[in-house]
Design a protein around this motif. Structure first.
Motif, mmCIF file in Angstrom:
data_model
loop_
_atom_site.group_PDB
_atom_site.id
_atom_site.type_symbol
_atom_site.label_atom_id
_atom_site.label_comp_id
_atom_site.label_asym_id
_atom_site.label_seq_id
_atom_site.Cartn_x
_atom_site.Cartn_y
_atom_site.Cartn_z
ATOM 1 N N VAL A 37 0.853 -1.082 0.038
ATOM 2 C CA VAL A 37 0.043 0.006 0.234
ATOM 3 C C VAL A 37 0.934 1.322 -0.002
ATOM 4 O O VAL A 37 1.703 1.207 0.914
ATOM 5 N N TYR A 38 0.845 2.137 -0.842
ATOM 6 C CA TYR A 38 1.418 3.562 -0.991
ATOM 7 C C TYR A 38 0.744 4.388 -0.280
ATOM 8 O O TYR A 38 -0.228 4.898 -0.893
ATOM 9 N N GLY A 39 1.151 4.640 0.914
ATOM 10 C CA GLY A 39 0.365 5.652 1.766
ATOM 11 C C GLY A 39 0.029 6.834 1.189
ATOM 12 O O GLY A 39 -0.969 7.691 1.360
ATOM 13 N N LYS A 40 0.884 7.501 0.488
ATOM 14 C CA LYS A 40 0.830 8.930 -0.223
ATOM 15 C C LYS A 40 -0.254 8.913 -1.170
ATOM 16 O O LYS A 40 -1.168 9.909 -1.493
ATOM 17 N N ASP A 41 -0.601 7.658 -1.799
ATOM 18 C CA ASP A 41 -1.537 7.512 -2.929
ATOM 19 C C ASP A 41 -3.155 7.231 -2.140
ATOM 20 O O ASP A 41 -4.034 7.499 -3.011
ATOM 21 N N LEU A 42 -3.139 7.037 -1.026
ATOM 22 C CA LEU A 42 -4.329 6.898 -0.254
ATOM 23 C C LEU A 42 -5.381 7.911 -0.222
ATOM 24 O O LEU A 42 -4.550 9.272 0.136
ATOM 25 N N PRO A 43 -6.487 7.864 -0.706
ATOM 26 C CA PRO A 43 -7.185 9.068 -0.758
ATOM 27 C C PRO A 43 -7.163 9.588 1.079
ATOM 28 O O PRO A 43 -7.192 8.850 1.950
ATOM 29 N N VAL A 44 -7.283 11.014 1.074
ATOM 30 C CA VAL A 44 -7.086 11.560 2.546
ATOM 31 C C VAL A 44 -8.210 10.874 3.445
ATOM 32 O O VAL A 44 -7.640 10.578 4.712
ATOM 33 N N GLY A 45 -9.459 10.825 2.788
ATOM 34 C CA GLY A 45 -10.305 10.099 3.871
ATOM 35 C C GLY A 45 -10.003 8.692 4.363
ATOM 36 O O GLY A 45 -10.311 8.396 5.500
ATOM 37 N N ARG A 47 -7.055 7.646 4.239
ATOM 38 C CA ARG A 47 -5.768 7.452 5.043
ATOM 39 C C ARG A 47 -6.161 8.095 6.727
ATOM 40 O O ARG A 47 -5.843 7.370 7.677
ATOM 41 N N HIS A 48 -7.123 9.045 6.721
ATOM 42 C CA HIS A 48 -7.412 9.234 8.343
ATOM 43 C C HIS A 48 -8.400 8.232 9.111
ATOM 44 O O HIS A 48 -8.382 8.089 10.155
ATOM 45 N N ALA A 49 -9.194 7.512 7.924
ATOM 46 C CA ALA A 49 -9.955 6.372 8.625
ATOM 47 C C ALA A 49 -9.119 5.262 9.046
ATOM 48 O O ALA A 49 -9.430 4.508 9.829
ATOM 49 N N ALA A 65 3.511 9.540 9.510
ATOM 50 C CA ALA A 65 3.915 9.745 8.204
ATOM 51 C C ALA A 65 3.165 8.856 7.139
ATOM 52 O O ALA A 65 2.911 7.670 7.658
ATOM 53 N N PRO A 66 2.629 9.146 5.788
ATOM 54 C CA PRO A 66 1.994 8.561 5.104
ATOM 55 C C PRO A 66 2.663 7.175 4.951
ATOM 56 O O PRO A 66 2.022 5.905 4.694
ATOM 57 N N ALA A 67 4.006 7.074 4.949
ATOM 58 C CA ALA A 67 4.797 5.554 4.494
ATOM 59 C C ALA A 67 4.355 4.701 5.836
ATOM 60 O O ALA A 67 4.400 3.501 5.613
ATOM 61 N N GLU A 207 10.052 9.920 7.576
ATOM 62 C CA GLU A 207 9.431 11.348 7.455
ATOM 63 C C GLU A 207 8.583 11.641 8.502
ATOM 64 O O GLU A 207 8.055 10.920 9.248
ATOM 65 N N GLY A 208 8.659 12.897 9.079
ATOM 66 C CA GLY A 208 7.940 13.474 10.071
ATOM 67 C C GLY A 208 8.384 13.099 11.701
ATOM 68 O O GLY A 208 8.052 13.681 12.707
ATOM 69 N N ARG A 209 9.651 12.655 11.622
ATOM 70 C CA ARG A 209 10.284 12.424 12.903
ATOM 71 C C ARG A 209 10.642 13.681 13.175
ATOM 72 O O ARG A 209 11.297 14.650 12.465
ATOM 73 N N ILE A 210 10.878 13.987 14.676
ATOM 74 C CA ILE A 210 11.300 15.074 15.267
ATOM 75 C C ILE A 210 12.495 14.818 16.064
ATOM 76 O O ILE A 210 12.650 13.991 16.718
#
Length: 243
Positions: A37-45, A47-49, A65-67, A207-210
């Motif tokens: 599953v390519y996280g960035k290609d998932l529709p926003v809805g 992804r959030h679900a 991160a989407p990944a 990605e997104g790590r602080i």
């Protein structure tokens, strides 16, 4: 091998697929490719679900991160397959960016003899945490680790992980959390027989790590205060919800 081997691969990553295919064929091992599953290609809805942003913040203290969503769903699709197929009492899961080390086949045979399909067992095939250390060769009990690039799990473990982390509240490789909650029994193969080749193929899950050490002092203190609050909420929710 009598049990199933799955390889997770994105359609676009043909170089990775060629690498793992060549290695498995050289060992005479049959496998099934599973589309990642390519996280960035998932529709926003969608992804959030797929994940709980509040629970993720409590546990992780950073954006997802989407990944990480894509990685989790890729593995969970195999877990769903295992749960729905009574013939898959255990299987080996490999990501496509790994090198199979010399004792890979013999270790799989040892794991196959050792596994108890009635227990929620997972055997990690690499050594990300240096967990193997100077212990004798074999299958070693482990308390944690963070890796999904190569492991064997039972159908019972797959079912428990689906129940524990859908919607997603932590990365799918947060094994220690599920050990502490009694969801899984975790082990490491000694010596490690899989090595992730991030130096060759790279990774997107960071990605997104602080990097807290690089934050200005006021932001660093605020971040640490939020982590105290978040961890307290996470602990409370575990007690209330059981996950």
């Amino acid at each position: 091998m009598p049990f199933k081997t799955f390889v997770i691969n994105l359609e676009k990553d043909t170089g990775r697929m060629a690498s793992i295919d060549r290695q498995l064929r050289q060992l005479g091992l049959v496998y099934e490719r599973m589309s990642a599953v390519y996280g960035k290609d998932l529709p926003v809805g969608e992804r959030h679900a797929a994940f709980s942003s509040f629970r993720w913040w409590c546990a992780m203290g950073r954006p997802v991160a989407p990944a990480e969503i894509g990685c989790a769903l890729s593995h969970y699709n195999i877990y769903r397959r295992m749960v729905s197929d009574a013939g898959l009492s255990f299987c080996c899961i490999l990501e496509d960016d790994v090198a199979l080390l010399p004792q890979f086949s013999s270790m799989l045979q040892e794991i196959e003899r050792w596994l108890d399909p009635k227990k929620p067992q997972i055997v990690i095939l690499n050594d990300h945490q240096g967990a193997n250390g100077n212990v004798p060769a074999g299958i070693c009990r482990s308390l944690g680790g963070t890796c999904t690039d190569g492991y064997v799990l039972t159908r019972v473990a797959a079912r428990n992980l689906l129940e524990a982390n859908l919607p997603i509240i932590v990365p799918c490789d947060t094994w220690g959390r599920w050990v502490r909650q009694g969801r899984i029994e975790l082990y490491h193969a000694v010596p490690a027989v899989v090595r992730q080749m991030q130096d060759v193929f790279g990774t997107s899950t960071s990605e997104g790590r602080i990097d807290v050490s690089k934050l200005p002092l006021p932001r660093r203190l605020m971040y640490k205060m939020k982590r105290v609050v978040g961890k307290a909420l996470d602990w409370t929710l575990i007690k209330v919800t059981g996950r």
